[in-house]
Write an enzyme that holds these catalytic residues in place. Structure first.
Site, short mmCIF file in Angstrom:
data_model
loop_
_atom_site.label_atom_id
_atom_site.label_comp_id
_atom_site.label_asym_id
_atom_site.label_seq_id
_atom_site.Cartn_x
_atom_site.Cartn_y
_atom_site.Cartn_z
N ASP A 35 1.05 -1.09 -0.18
CA ASP A 35 0.38 -0.13 -0.04
C ASP A 35 0.87 1.26 -0.27
O ASP A 35 0.36 2.61 -0.32
CB ASP A 35 -1.24 -0.21 1.13
CG ASP A 35 -1.33 -1.31 1.28
OD1 ASP A 35 -2.93 -1.67 0.20
OD2 ASP A 35 -1.24 -1.60 1.98
N HIS A 63 -4.80 -3.30 6.53
CA HIS A 63 -4.42 -4.00 4.85
C HIS A 63 -6.07 -3.90 5.35
O HIS A 63 -5.76 -5.31 4.12
CB HIS A 63 -3.68 -5.11 5.23
CG HIS A 63 -3.26 -4.93 3.37
ND1 HIS A 63 -2.55 -4.59 2.39
CD2 HIS A 63 -3.21 -6.74 3.31
CE1 HIS A 63 -2.71 -4.83 1.53
NE2 HIS A 63 -2.87 -6.21 1.76
#
EC number: 1.1.1.37
Length: 210
Positions: A35, A63
């Site tokens: 990410d 996440h």
């Protein structure tokens, strides 16, 4: 060091830590570097730069689609000069809107387009994560990593596996302290913490049943 990648990565990592009490919980981390790398790429593409020209983005929290990609403290290198991302991009509505949702949903978008996961990007992120654990973070830079939240100064409850900005030296990570948090960020950080608390509760219920 134990690095957990399989989803739900944060809660799987916390569960693994609980099941292996002989290993220090600080030795467990989960991957939010994918990410983090995506956030850097989005900024770089927007400005016509490379990802290497962007530093100190932060992924806060889970996440998942509640993660908060934060560029309030990020810098870009433009023609040899270090500039804040907000100053460089000059589009607050994009940074607070489409940028965040693009990073949050990127994994799902890749699967939809390719009918396959972004395996190579994840592999690259794992390499980045492990490299920084082993060799440390460059001076003046921090990275995002899912770690145990105990003792953090950002109001995140203890005993969650939450992604924070960290610096790493001598194979040990430390929270980046003292970053100012505005109201917009506070709300996003708390939302993803709430999701992690709920995930933890559900996972631990199953463990007690088992």
């Amino acid at each position: 060091m134990v690095v957990v990648v399989g989803n739900p990565a944060n809660t799987n990592c916390l569960t693994a830590s609980k099941m292996a009490p002989s290993i220090p919980k600080e030795n467990f981390s989960c991957l939010t570097r994918l990410d983090h790398n995506r956030a850097k790429s989005q900024i770089a593409i927007r400005l016509g730069l490379t990802s290497n020209d962007v530093k100190n983005v932060i992924i806060w929290g889970n996440h998942s689609s509640t993660q908060y990609p934060d560029v309030n403290h990020a810098k870009v290198n433009m023609q040899g000069k270090e500039v804040g991302v907000y100053e460089a991009v000059k589009d607050d509505s994009w940074l607070k809107g489409d940028f965040i949702s693009t990073v949050q949903q990127r994994g799902a978008a890749v699967i939809k387009a390719r009918k396959l996961s972004s395996a190579m990007s994840a592999a690259k992120a794992i390499c980045d994560h492990v490299r920084d654990i082993w060799f440390g973070t460059p001076e003046g830079e921090f990275v995002s990593m899912g770690v145990i939240s105990d003792g953090n100064s950002y109001g995140i409850p203890d005993d969650l596996l939450y992604s924070f900005p960290v610096v790493i030296k001598n194979k040990s990570w430390k929270f980046v302290e003292g970053l100012p948090i505005n109201d917009f960020s506070r709300e996003k950080m708390d939302l993803t913490a709430k999701e992690l608390s709920e995930e933890k509760e559900t996972a631990f219920e199953f463990l007690t049943i088992a």
